[in-house]
Write a protein that holds these residues in place. Structure first.
Motif, mmCIF file in Angstrom:
data_model
loop_
_atom_site.group_PDB
_atom_site.id
_atom_site.type_symbol
_atom_site.label_atom_id
_atom_site.label_comp_id
_atom_site.label_asym_id
_atom_site.label_seq_id
_atom_site.Cartn_x
_atom_site.Cartn_y
_atom_site.Cartn_z
ATOM 1 N N GLY A 228 13.265 -20.130 3.472
ATOM 2 C CA GLY A 228 12.755 -20.424 4.807
ATOM 3 C C GLY A 228 13.455 -19.682 5.928
ATOM 4 O O GLY A 228 14.058 -18.615 5.743
ATOM 5 N N ASP A 229 13.380 -20.289 7.129
ATOM 6 C CA ASP A 229 13.866 -19.661 8.361
ATOM 7 C C ASP A 229 15.345 -19.302 8.311
ATOM 8 O O ASP A 229 15.758 -18.248 8.797
ATOM 9 N N VAL A 230 16.169 -20.191 7.755
ATOM 10 C CA VAL A 230 17.613 -19.968 7.759
ATOM 11 C C VAL A 230 17.966 -18.726 6.954
ATOM 12 O O VAL A 230 18.779 -17.897 7.384
ATOM 13 N N ALA A 231 17.363 -18.570 5.773
ATOM 14 C CA ALA A 231 17.645 -17.399 4.941
ATOM 15 C C ALA A 231 17.259 -16.107 5.651
ATOM 16 O O ALA A 231 17.984 -15.103 5.585
ATOM 17 N N ILE A 232 16.143 -16.132 6.347
ATOM 18 C CA ILE A 232 15.696 -14.935 7.067
ATOM 19 C C ILE A 232 16.637 -14.624 8.234
ATOM 20 O O ILE A 232 17.022 -13.466 8.451
#
Length: 373
Positions: A228-232
């Motif tokens: 999700g957003d955190v990994a990106i």
């Protein structure tokens, strides 16, 4: 002469949060000596500094170690704003406020440790790897980026809150010497976090830019499960990072874990390797009961090798361990408290591979294409 000796002794007192001598941080004020009594003024960074008792005790012990000193008086004060600004400028070493120290020029080895799904023991593995690298003599930081399912502070036995020096955040340091930051340190009573993408990005950015990390050899990041957003966001903020994928031997878990490594490749991170957790349960007769099947870790490594175009190895297989589970619950990493445990031995071996492998560009997308003749 005696005052000079006292100052030399004070140079051995290390600030627990900043990990630098009090003398180097300009935290020592007036020092005097008369009739066996040494009087020392210590300037704390902020009012209510959580490390004040430790600093006072160790300052007193250092002063009393000087042969001519028979008694010591330690007076605790607080830095003025001017002194605090000078301290922050010194710590930043010429860098501006809100600076990301882990950009493209960093010498810190950065590892993003992720998994395709939850429940594979990723956080336990990450906490133990960080503690092991620290015990091996490295300076280690750990970011708990699992905003919704944070658990790293508890696994390392940390209950302290970060200290704020104006806009600068000082991360708590575990007993094993790991600097740690987690959203759980800012919440009361483990309240749930209900944030969307922009707030998640802002939190991660603060963890990297507003926290004073100092000079680190390693930064480990415990990613949330999934892609999700955190990994990106982390992929964008940590361009030199390498990805470590944690999976179990189960085929279904392995198929999902592949996506975790693939996301890193899309944002420019090379895959360092794969860890297979819960690989087997050792039996009393010495045999291995493969509770979750077999081959998942090797399968993920092979798939990521094909996707990345570079060799991805299986870094190690960690067996199911009661000691590992108990250590995680108690905030005492098994790699420090029970090194003879089979899981501890496997994790220590993986940490040594991380410490000795040279950083390279293999498997990293460089954004260039060959010119056709």
């Amino acid at each position: 002469m005696i005052v000079a000796a006292i100052n030399r002794a004070l140079a051995t007192v290390i600030d627990p949060e900043l990990r630098l001598p009090l003398t180097e941080l300009d935290m020592i004020g007036e020092v005097s000596f008369a009739n066996g009594l040494a009087s020392v003024e210590v300037k704390l960074t902020v009012v209510g500094c959580p490390a004040s008792a430790k600093i006072e005790r160790e300052t007193r012990e250092a002063v009393l170690s000087v042969e001519e000193v028979t008694s010591a008086e330690v007076r605790l004060g607080v830095m003025t704003q001017v002194e605090r600004d000078a301290l922050k400028a010194k710590l930043r070493n010429g860098k501006p406020p809100r600076f990301n120290p882990f950009g493209s020029e960093t010498l810190t080895r950065v590892f993003l440790i992720g998994s395709g799904k939850g429940g594979v023991g990723k956080s336990s593995v990450t906490a133990n790897l960080a503690a092991t690298l620290s015990e091996l003599g490295h300076r280690v930081g750990l970011v708990d980026a699992d905003i919704f399912g944070f658990s790293i502070p508890g696994q390392l036995g940390l209950t302290d809150k970060p200290t704020r020096v104006d806009e600068m955040i000082l991360p708590p340091v575990s007993k094993s010497g790991v600097k740690v930051i987690s959203i759980g340190m800012f919440l009361e009573d483990s309240k749930p976090v209900a944030w969307r993408g922009p707030m998640l990005h802002r939190a991660i950015e603060q963890f990297l830019c507003d926290v004073y990390w100092g000079d680190l050899d390693f930064l480990l990041v415990d990613l949330p499960p999934g892609t999700g957003d955190v990994a990106i966001s982390l992929g964008q903020l940590l361009p030199t990072a390498q990805t470590i994928v944690v999976t179990t031997p189960q085929v279904a878990a392995a198929e999902v874990a592949e996506r975790s490594g693939s996301v890193g490749l899309q944002t420019g991170q090379a895959v360092f390797g794969v860890i297979e957790n819960m690989a087997w349960l050792a039996q009393s007769d010495g045999s291995k009961f493969e509770l979750f099947g077999k081959g998942g870790g090797e399968a993920v490594a092979q798939r990521l090798t094909r996707i990345s175009g570079a060799p991805v190895s299986l870094l190690g297989q960690i067996p199911i361990s009661l000691a590992l589970r108990e250590g995680s619950d108690a905030g005492a990493p098994v790699t420090l408290t029970n090194k003879d445990d089979s899981a501890a031995a496997a994790i220590i071996d993986i940490a040594k591979k991380m410490a000795t492998t040279k950083r390279g560009l293999a498997g990293k997308r460089l954004g260039i294409s060959p010119v056709k003749s």
